[in-house]
Design a protein around this motif. Structure first.
Motif, PDB file in Angstrom:
ATOM      1  N   THR A  79       0.854  -1.187   0.000  1.00 40.81           N
ATOM      2  CA  THR A  79       0.000   0.000   0.000  1.00 40.81           C
ATOM      3  C   THR A  79       0.893   1.241   0.000  1.00 40.81           C
ATOM      4  N   THR A  80       0.276   2.412  -0.210  1.00 37.02           N
ATOM      5  CA  THR A  80       1.035   3.662  -0.302  1.00 37.02           C
ATOM      6  C   THR A  80       1.701   3.988   1.038  1.00 37.02           C
ATOM      7  N   SER A  82       3.363   6.647   2.172  1.00 35.84           N
ATOM      8  CA  SER A  82       3.376   8.002   2.759  1.00 35.84           C
ATOM      9  C   SER A  82       2.389   8.143   3.913  1.00 35.84           C
ATOM     10  N   ARG A  83       1.369   7.296   3.940  1.00 37.97           N
ATOM     11  CA  ARG A  83       0.415   7.388   5.050  1.00 37.97           C
ATOM     12  C   ARG A  83       1.038   6.934   6.369  1.00 37.97           C
ATOM     13  N   LYS A 102       5.134   1.382  -1.231  1.00 42.00           N
ATOM     14  CA  LYS A 102       5.262   1.983  -2.565  1.00 42.00           C
ATOM     15  C   LYS A 102       5.001   3.471  -2.433  1.00 42.00           C
ATOM     16  N   GLY A 103       5.660   4.248  -3.247  1.00 45.94           N
ATOM     17  CA  GLY A 103       5.418   5.684  -3.302  1.00 45.94           C
ATOM     18  C   GLY A 103       6.383   6.507  -2.478  1.00 45.94           C
ATOM     19  N   LYS A 104       6.247   7.823  -2.658  1.00 46.78           N
ATOM     20  CA  LYS A 104       7.197   8.780  -2.085  1.00 46.78           C
ATOM     21  C   LYS A 104       7.081   8.865  -0.565  1.00 46.78           C
ATOM     22  N   GLY A 125       3.538  -2.037  -6.885  1.00 47.25           N
ATOM     23  CA  GLY A 125       2.142  -1.780  -6.556  1.00 47.25           C
ATOM     24  C   GLY A 125       1.218  -2.419  -7.570  1.00 47.25           C
ATOM     25  N   VAL A 164      14.514   1.991  -2.826  1.00 46.26           N
ATOM     26  CA  VAL A 164      14.099   3.346  -3.207  1.00 46.26           C
ATOM     27  C   VAL A 164      14.814   4.416  -2.383  1.00 46.26           C
ATOM     28  N   ALA A 172      15.420   6.833  -5.298  1.00 41.98           N
ATOM     29  CA  ALA A 172      15.248   6.329  -6.675  1.00 41.98           C
ATOM     30  C   ALA A 172      14.192   7.110  -7.442  1.00 41.98           C
ATOM     31  N   TYR A 173      13.107   7.530  -6.777  1.00 40.18           N
ATOM     32  CA  TYR A 173      12.049   8.264  -7.481  1.00 40.18           C
ATOM     33  C   TYR A 173      12.571   9.614  -7.955  1.00 40.18           C
ATOM     34  N   ALA A 176      14.824   9.215 -10.875  1.00 41.62           N
ATOM     35  CA  ALA A 176      14.068   8.949 -12.111  1.00 41.62           C
ATOM     36  C   ALA A 176      13.492  10.254 -12.660  1.00 41.62           C
TER      37      ALA A 176
ATOM     38  N   GLN B  67      -4.561  -6.560  -3.950  1.00 37.89           N
ATOM     39  CA  GLN B  67      -5.218  -6.788  -2.647  1.00 37.89           C
ATOM     40  C   GLN B  67      -6.226  -5.692  -2.324  1.00 37.89           C
ATOM     41  N   PRO B 180       4.662   8.033  -8.267  1.00 36.78           N
ATOM     42  CA  PRO B 180       4.699   6.597  -7.976  1.00 36.78           C
ATOM     43  C   PRO B 180       3.575   6.142  -7.046  1.00 36.78           C
ATOM     44  N   ASN B 181       2.960   7.080  -6.306  1.00 35.56           N
ATOM     45  CA  ASN B 181       1.927   6.684  -5.336  1.00 35.56           C
ATOM     46  C   ASN B 181       0.705   6.049  -5.991  1.00 35.56           C
ATOM     47  N   CYS B 183       0.457   4.027  -8.473  1.00 38.20           N
ATOM     48  CA  CYS B 183       0.717   2.787  -9.199  1.00 38.20           C
ATOM     49  C   CYS B 183       0.637   2.964 -10.717  1.00 38.20           C
ATOM     50  N   GLY B 235       8.098  11.056 -17.683  1.00 37.87           N
ATOM     51  CA  GLY B 235       9.131  10.080 -17.347  1.00 37.87           C
ATOM     52  C   GLY B 235       8.920   9.358 -16.022  1.00 37.87           C
ATOM     53  N   GLY B 240       6.724   4.147 -11.148  1.00 35.35           N
ATOM     54  CA  GLY B 240       7.332   5.424 -10.768  1.00 35.35           C
ATOM     55  C   GLY B 240       8.840   5.404 -10.752  1.00 35.35           C
ATOM     56  N   LEU B 241       9.425   4.364 -11.350  1.00 33.46           N
ATOM     57  CA  LEU B 241      10.881   4.222 -11.322  1.00 33.46           C
ATOM     58  C   LEU B 241      11.525   4.638 -12.637  1.00 33.46           C
ATOM     59  N   GLY B 242      10.802   5.425 -13.413  1.00 33.39           N
ATOM     60  CA  GLY B 242      11.337   5.958 -14.654  1.00 33.39           C
ATOM     61  C   GLY B 242      10.942   5.132 -15.862  1.00 33.39           C
ATOM     62  N   HIS B 271      -2.864   0.983 -12.814  1.00 29.05           N
ATOM     63  CA  HIS B 271      -2.894   0.096 -13.985  1.00 29.05           C
ATOM     64  C   HIS B 271      -3.931  -1.006 -13.860  1.00 29.05           C
TER      65      HIS B 271
END
Lengths: 186, 280
Positions: A79-80, A82-83, A102-104, A125, A164, A172-173, A176, B67, B180-181, B183, B235, B240-242, B271
């Motif tokens: 899940t995201t 950042s929460r 996943k995510g920033k 994700g 990441v 990594a984000y 990118a 999930q 990236p959040n 997906c 990009g 979210g990895l480019g 997606h």
């Protein structure tokens, strides 16, 4: 580079992981997401004991779908993250070395990763069916009343994730994004 | 006047909840294959391999694709010459969601109150949008919506002077912030016009369009194409990895609006863009 990693992830192991590494994780990891983080955080604030030991712990931000009979778990993607930013620095200061989501993340999480020699991994994700295949056992170990948000102890085998945030402060984000900017200017 | 038993609707909704969460529609499956071939980033290609493998496993091993099996969003086009008997239509739909999410081993992700946050344990209530139309059929679209991407969606109350450039900036801002959040690769639904809530509805509805479809309005169709190109140039890439695939599609819906306003909503879907439609 591909890295085969066994839990527990010590600070030394976390330090050896770098942005862009593809990690295949084997061993035991915990799951906790929004509600479990909030409850653990409140316990820490009240000075109460936590139901899990955070030293060298890996926490996977995940709430699975129900398991069919004979299977350890249902769909089980990240899940995201950042929460969990409000709570994660405190847990890293208490010994947690690895987060999977996943995510920033926030600046405070970046700083806590560097300060504590920790690491943040992203699992893909939306790949919950694929990732469930890497989970061989699952047991609720705390906060059963939270249902899918309960804390689980998972046994994983070659669970794929990508580094990441690493303990040198790389992201990594961000890299990118910067790469894309460079390409658009070229 | 045609009569439809509420239990028939319950049964259909239940099946649709399960189908949507285990199998993507054909257009989505196709776009995955095309995008994988076109992706320029080696890591992006690798992620596409995992996502395609994920879809295969979901299908053959009956594991939900993701999930987060979503909050059940249901669009109902109710023919005004249909009479539903046996139960209240809304209750029949919610009963279908309850049944589908329980029997289908789908995650129960709904809390009864946004502040006290106690799980309802059956994924109800659904979010139901009714549209009364001529005829004696009921068309139902079931679209489970995950919240990783829902949380990154936005409404912008622009000024008329902001014009189409303002709209483009709003969409690109929302997608860039989602990064990236949400997906990625995403599907981006955009609603322009109407009121505050109407544009959000249009953006949600846009996500149920078939990949490859274009707006019948020429300037809107051009806008969809231009936004898709610009989003992919960001990009952000798979996960979210480019990479060169940030979105699979941009769908824009418009509606008349007030002389003083230019509302724009951007509803982002990951997606796993799930939707099933049936006609009863």
């Amino acid at each position: 580079m591909d890295r085969i990693i066994h839990t527990p992830i010590t600070k030394e192991i976390a330090d050896s992981l770098h942005v862009g590494d593809m990690v295949y994780l084997t061993g035991q990891i915990y799951t906790a997401r929004d509600a479990a983080h909030k409850r653990m955080f409140e316990a820490v604030q009240k000075g109460e004991a936590l139901p899990i030991d955070l030293k060298d712990a890996t926490i996977y931000y995940m709430g699975p779908s129900p398991a069919r009979e004979g299977r350890p778990i249902g769909s089980a993607g990240p899940t995201t993250a950042s929460r969990m930013d409000k709570y994660a620095p405190t847990f890293m200061d208490m010994g947690q070395t690895c987060m999977i989501g996943k995510g920033k993340r926030s600046d405070a999480v970046h700083e806590a990763v560097v300060r504590n020699h920790a690491v943040y991994l992203a699992a893909i994700g939306g790949a919950g069916a694929l990732l469930s295949k890497c989970i061989t056992a699952s047991e609720v170990v705390a906060y059963d009343d939270l249902g899918t948000e309960a804390i689980r102890l998972l046994t994983v085998e070659n669970f794929p994730a990508i580094v990441v945030l690493d303990s040198t402060g790389r992201d990594a984000y961000l890299e990118a994004e910067e790469e894309a900017k460079k390409q658009n200017q070229a | 006047m045609r009569t439809v038993e509420a239990s028939v609707i319950t049964e259909e909704i239940s099946k649709m909840c399960i189908e949507a969460n285990y199998h993507l529609s054909k257009d989505m499956m196709q776009v995955f294959g095309q995008a994988k071939d076109n992706e320029t980033s080696p890591l992006g290609k690798k992620i596409f391999d995992q996502l395609c493998e994920n879809l295969k496993i979901a299908d053959t091993d009956t594991i939900p694709i993701c999930q987060d099996t979503g909050m059940a969003v249901i669009f109902v086009k109710l023919g005004q010459d249909v009479h539903v008997t046996g139960a209240n239509l809304t209750d029949a739909i919610n009963e279908g969601v309850r049944k589908g999410y329980t029997e289908g081993f789908l995650r129960k992700s709904v809390v009864r109150d946004p502040i006290d946050r106690v799980n309802t344990k059956d994924n109800t209530p659904a979010i139901i949008h009714y549209d009364i139309v001529p005829g004696e059929q009921i068309e139902i679209t079931m679209a489970p919506k995950g919240f990783g991407s829902e949380n990154m969606s936005r409404v912008f109350m622009l000024k008329p002077a902001d014009g189409i450039e303002g709209v483009k900036n709003a969409v690109l801002t929302a997608v860039r912030d989602a990064g990236p959040n949400a997906c990625p690769p995403m599907v981006v639904g955009v609603g322009i016009g109407g009121t505050f809530e109407k544009c959000a509805f249009l953006a949600k509805k846009a996500l149920t369009r078939e990949i490859g479809s274009h707006s019948p309005i020429p300037y809107v169709s051009e806008l969809e194409q231009e936004l898709l190109t610009k989003i992919n140039a960001l990009g952000i890439g798979p996960a979210g990895l480019g990479g060169s695939t940030t979105a699979f599609a941009v769908f824009v819906e418009t509606f008349p609006t007030h002389i003083a306003g230019l509302p724009v909503a951007v509803n982002i879907c990951c997606h796993v863009n799930r939707h099933v439609t049936r006609v009863i």
